[in-house]
Design a protein around this motif. Structure first.
Motif, PDB file in Angstrom:
ATOM      1  N   LEU A 257      14.865   0.295   9.137  1.00  0.00           N
ATOM      2  CA  LEU A 257      14.545   1.677   8.785  1.00  0.00           C
ATOM      3  C   LEU A 257      14.922   1.842   7.316  1.00  0.00           C
ATOM      4  CD1 LEU A 257      13.877   4.653   9.624  1.00  0.00           C
ATOM      5  CD2 LEU A 257      16.318   4.889  10.092  1.00  0.00           C
ATOM      6  N   LEU A 258      13.979   2.285   6.495  1.00  0.00           N
ATOM      7  CA  LEU A 258      14.229   2.415   5.066  1.00  0.00           C
ATOM      8  C   LEU A 258      14.878   3.745   4.715  1.00  0.00           C
ATOM      9  CD1 LEU A 258      10.881   0.885   3.791  1.00  0.00           C
ATOM     10  CD2 LEU A 258      13.136  -0.234   3.911  1.00  0.00           C
ATOM     11  N   ALA A 259      14.500   4.789   5.444  1.00  0.00           N
ATOM     12  CA  ALA A 259      15.059   6.121   5.186  1.00  0.00           C
ATOM     13  C   ALA A 259      14.617   7.068   6.286  1.00  0.00           C
ATOM     14  CB  ALA A 259      14.591   6.650   3.826  1.00  0.00           C
ATOM     15  N   LYS A 260      15.368   8.134   6.432  1.00  0.00           N
ATOM     16  CA  LYS A 260      14.934   9.259   7.257  1.00  0.00           C
ATOM     17  C   LYS A 260      14.529  10.340   6.273  1.00  0.00           C
ATOM     18  CE  LYS A 260      17.562   8.431  11.424  1.00  0.00           C
ATOM     19  NZ  LYS A 260      18.543   8.973  12.372  1.00  0.00           N
ATOM     20  N   VAL A 261      13.253  10.635   6.245  1.00  0.00           N
ATOM     21  CA  VAL A 261      12.692  11.531   5.243  1.00  0.00           C
ATOM     22  C   VAL A 261      12.505  12.918   5.848  1.00  0.00           C
ATOM     23  CG1 VAL A 261      10.738  11.885   3.698  1.00  0.00           C
ATOM     24  CG2 VAL A 261      11.514   9.571   4.189  1.00  0.00           C
ATOM     25  N   GLY A 262      13.025  13.918   5.160  1.00  0.00           N
ATOM     26  CA  GLY A 262      12.852  15.294   5.604  1.00  0.00           C
ATOM     27  C   GLY A 262      11.415  15.743   5.443  1.00  0.00           C
ATOM     28  N   LEU A 263      10.940  16.486   6.416  1.00  0.00           N
ATOM     29  CA  LEU A 263       9.588  17.039   6.356  1.00  0.00           C
ATOM     30  C   LEU A 263       9.691  18.538   6.093  1.00  0.00           C
ATOM     31  CD1 LEU A 263       8.047  15.217   9.438  1.00  0.00           C
ATOM     32  CD2 LEU A 263       7.970  14.530   7.042  1.00  0.00           C
ATOM     33  N   TYR A 264       8.830  19.028   5.227  1.00  0.00           N
ATOM     34  CA  TYR A 264       8.885  20.415   4.796  1.00  0.00           C
ATOM     35  C   TYR A 264       7.501  21.028   4.853  1.00  0.00           C
ATOM     36  CZ  TYR A 264      13.281  18.697   2.993  1.00  0.00           C
ATOM     37  OH  TYR A 264      14.511  18.119   2.885  1.00  0.00           O
ATOM     38  N   ILE A 265       7.458  22.321   4.991  1.00  0.00           N
ATOM     39  CA  ILE A 265       6.191  23.034   4.907  1.00  0.00           C
ATOM     40  C   ILE A 265       6.191  23.781   3.572  1.00  0.00           C
ATOM     41  CG2 ILE A 265       6.991  25.093   6.138  1.00  0.00           C
ATOM     42  CD1 ILE A 265       4.108  25.118   7.398  1.00  0.00           C
ATOM     43  N   ILE A 266       5.050  23.779   2.930  1.00  0.00           N
ATOM     44  CA  ILE A 266       4.934  24.408   1.620  1.00  0.00           C
ATOM     45  C   ILE A 266       3.749  25.365   1.644  1.00  0.00           C
ATOM     46  CG2 ILE A 266       4.512  24.010  -0.834  1.00  0.00           C
ATOM     47  CD1 ILE A 266       5.656  21.180  -0.404  1.00  0.00           C
ATOM     48  N   PHE A 267       3.952  26.539   1.104  1.00  0.00           N
ATOM     49  CA  PHE A 267       2.877  27.514   0.983  1.00  0.00           C
ATOM     50  C   PHE A 267       2.564  27.703  -0.497  1.00  0.00           C
ATOM     51  CE2 PHE A 267       5.114  28.605   4.909  1.00  0.00           C
ATOM     52  CZ  PHE A 267       4.065  28.557   5.808  1.00  0.00           C
ATOM     53  N   SER A 268       1.324  27.606  -0.837  1.00  0.00           N
ATOM     54  CA  SER A 268       0.910  27.763  -2.226  1.00  0.00           C
ATOM     55  C   SER A 268       1.251  29.160  -2.722  1.00  0.00           C
ATOM     56  CB  SER A 268      -0.597  27.535  -2.343  1.00  0.00           C
ATOM     57  OG  SER A 268      -1.034  27.881  -3.640  1.00  0.00           O
ATOM     58  N   THR A 269       1.756  29.209  -3.929  1.00  0.00           N
ATOM     59  CA  THR A 269       2.044  30.513  -4.536  1.00  0.00           C
ATOM     60  C   THR A 269       0.754  31.233  -4.927  1.00  0.00           C
ATOM     61  OG1 THR A 269       2.311  29.443  -6.678  1.00  0.00           O
ATOM     62  CG2 THR A 269       4.317  29.833  -5.390  1.00  0.00           C
ATOM     63  N   LYS A 270      -0.376  30.546  -4.846  1.00  0.00           N
ATOM     64  CA  LYS A 270      -1.655  31.178  -5.121  1.00  0.00           C
ATOM     65  C   LYS A 270      -2.103  32.067  -3.967  1.00  0.00           C
ATOM     66  CE  LYS A 270      -3.138  27.518  -8.217  1.00  0.00           C
ATOM     67  NZ  LYS A 270      -4.084  26.448  -8.472  1.00  0.00           N
ATOM     68  N   VAL A 271      -1.510  31.850  -2.794  1.00  0.00           N
ATOM     69  CA  VAL A 271      -1.811  32.706  -1.641  1.00  0.00           C
ATOM     70  C   VAL A 271      -1.005  33.982  -1.821  1.00  0.00           C
ATOM     71  CG1 VAL A 271      -1.633  32.900   0.869  1.00  0.00           C
ATOM     72  CG2 VAL A 271      -2.231  30.707  -0.180  1.00  0.00           C
TER      73      VAL A 271
ATOM     74  N   GLY B   6       0.837  -1.190   0.000  1.00  0.00           N
ATOM     75  CA  GLY B   6       0.000   0.000   0.000  1.00  0.00           C
ATOM     76  C   GLY B   6       0.870   1.236   0.000  1.00  0.00           C
ATOM     77  N   VAL B   7       0.499   2.189  -0.830  1.00  0.00           N
ATOM     78  CA  VAL B   7       1.236   3.459  -0.910  1.00  0.00           C
ATOM     79  C   VAL B   7       0.239   4.605  -1.016  1.00  0.00           C
ATOM     80  CG1 VAL B   7       3.312   2.476  -1.980  1.00  0.00           C
ATOM     81  CG2 VAL B   7       1.469   3.289  -3.424  1.00  0.00           C
ATOM     82  N   VAL B   8       0.690   5.778  -0.634  1.00  0.00           N
ATOM     83  CA  VAL B   8      -0.130   6.970  -0.790  1.00  0.00           C
ATOM     84  C   VAL B   8       0.250   7.626  -2.109  1.00  0.00           C
ATOM     85  CG1 VAL B   8      -0.751   9.218   0.176  1.00  0.00           C
ATOM     86  CG2 VAL B   8      -0.346   7.271   1.707  1.00  0.00           C
ATOM     87  N   ALA B   9      -0.742   7.895  -2.931  1.00  0.00           N
ATOM     88  CA  ALA B   9      -0.521   8.495  -4.248  1.00  0.00           C
ATOM     89  C   ALA B   9       0.241   9.807  -4.098  1.00  0.00           C
ATOM     90  CB  ALA B   9      -1.854   8.734  -4.946  1.00  0.00           C
ATOM     91  N   GLY B  10       1.282   9.958  -4.898  1.00  0.00           N
ATOM     92  CA  GLY B  10       2.051  11.186  -4.913  1.00  0.00           C
ATOM     93  C   GLY B  10       3.203  11.224  -3.930  1.00  0.00           C
ATOM     94  N   TYR B  11       3.275  10.260  -3.009  1.00  0.00           N
ATOM     95  CA  TYR B  11       4.379  10.234  -2.045  1.00  0.00           C
ATOM     96  C   TYR B  11       5.627   9.672  -2.715  1.00  0.00           C
ATOM     97  CZ  TYR B  11       1.554  11.061   2.206  1.00  0.00           C
ATOM     98  OH  TYR B  11       0.766  11.587   3.186  1.00  0.00           O
ATOM     99  N   THR B  12       6.767  10.202  -2.321  1.00  0.00           N
ATOM    100  CA  THR B  12       8.056   9.657  -2.715  1.00  0.00           C
ATOM    101  C   THR B  12       8.542   8.807  -1.560  1.00  0.00           C
ATOM    102  OG1 THR B  12       8.548  11.573  -4.084  1.00  0.00           O
ATOM    103  CG2 THR B  12      10.419  10.229  -3.386  1.00  0.00           C
ATOM    104  N   ASN B  13       8.976   7.603  -1.836  1.00  0.00           N
ATOM    105  CA  ASN B  13       9.440   6.702  -0.786  1.00  0.00           C
ATOM    106  C   ASN B  13      10.957   6.572  -0.880  1.00  0.00           C
ATOM    107  OD1 ASN B  13       6.787   5.848   0.433  1.00  0.00           O
ATOM    108  ND2 ASN B  13       6.410   5.386  -1.709  1.00  0.00           N
ATOM    109  N   VAL B  14      11.465   5.448  -1.282  1.00  0.00           N
ATOM    110  CA  VAL B  14      12.894   5.272  -1.554  1.00  0.00           C
ATOM    111  C   VAL B  14      13.022   4.800  -2.994  1.00  0.00           C
ATOM    112  CG1 VAL B  14      13.610   4.845   0.835  1.00  0.00           C
ATOM    113  CG2 VAL B  14      12.888   2.927  -0.579  1.00  0.00           C
ATOM    114  N   PRO B  15      14.092   5.185  -3.691  1.00  0.00           N
ATOM    115  CA  PRO B  15      14.222   4.841  -5.105  1.00  0.00           C
ATOM    116  C   PRO B  15      14.092   3.341  -5.390  1.00  0.00           C
ATOM    117  CG  PRO B  15      15.849   6.495  -4.522  1.00  0.00           C
ATOM    118  CD  PRO B  15      15.182   6.078  -3.235  1.00  0.00           C
ATOM    119  N   ALA B  16      14.647   2.493  -4.525  1.00  0.00           N
ATOM    120  CA  ALA B  16      14.583   1.047  -4.763  1.00  0.00           C
ATOM    121  C   ALA B  16      13.146   0.547  -4.770  1.00  0.00           C
ATOM    122  CB  ALA B  16      15.394   0.304  -3.701  1.00  0.00           C
ATOM    123  N   PHE B  17      12.258   1.229  -4.063  1.00  0.00           N
ATOM    124  CA  PHE B  17      10.841   0.871  -4.063  1.00  0.00           C
ATOM    125  C   PHE B  17      10.129   1.579  -5.213  1.00  0.00           C
ATOM    126  CE2 PHE B  17       6.421   1.647  -2.931  1.00  0.00           C
ATOM    127  CZ  PHE B  17       5.998   0.369  -2.611  1.00  0.00           C
TER     128      PHE B  17
END
Length: 165
Positions: free
Chosen positions: A106-120, A37-48
């Motif tokens: 542990l497959l990876a340590k994934v960085g978390l980011y905040i994104i603001f829409s440029t439409k705002v 199971g995966v969430v659409a649009g998520y990046t996981n690890v390249p091997a997957f």
């Protein structure tokens, strides 16, 4: 601004042997007969992500991913362990916590980011304000206190960060 541990989750009773190789390409190759199971649009690890031989069932949210695992629609899910623990503690019945468990390395340590829409119209100011506030919190060594107050109550102890100096 934070790191999330990417892991596999499975349902209790799944009698699969988890590969012991450190080579992720080989790791996923050995699991090709299982459904993921995966969430659409998520990046996981390249091997997957680059393995087109894997059976991948997409959903829209991590919660849906946990639900499809619990309901037997997939054998494994890839998920941020901290996010999984939060959802299991706060959004799903207790039976899910008893049945769904992280497995393997542990497959990876994934960085978390905040994104603001440029439409705002004030996206650049929101970004600057967030970064300035985060810097103040980090410089005051307050991250651990905030995490203790709002996050750690649902985490297993292996994910607690070391004490800040």
């Amino acid at each position: 601004f934070l790191m999330g541990p990417l892991v596999l989750y499975t349902k209790a009773g799944n009698n699969v042997t988890i590969p012991t190789t450190n080579d992720q390409t080989e790791f996923f190759k050995q699991l090709q007969s299982y459904r993921f199971g995966v969430v659409a649009g998520y990046t996981n690890v390249p091997a997957f992500d680059n393995n087109n031989q894997l059976i991948k069932k997409q959903v829209d949210t991590d919660r849906e991913n946990l639900e499809q695992l619990y309901n037997g629609k997939v054998d494994f899910i890839l998920i941020d362990k901290l996010n999984a623990q939060y959802i299991l503690a706060n959004e799903l019945p207790a039976s899910y916590r008893q049945e769904l468990k992280p497995v393997g390395p542990l497959l990876a340590k994934v960085g978390l980011y905040i994104i603001f829409s440029t439409k705002v119209r004030n996206a650049n100011q929101l970004d600057a304000d967030f970064n300035a506030g985060l810097k103040k919190i980090q410089e005051a060594h307050m991250v651990n206190n905030i995490m203790q107050k709002y996050v750690y109550d649902f985490l297993d102890k292996e994910n607690l960060p070391r004490k800040e100096s």
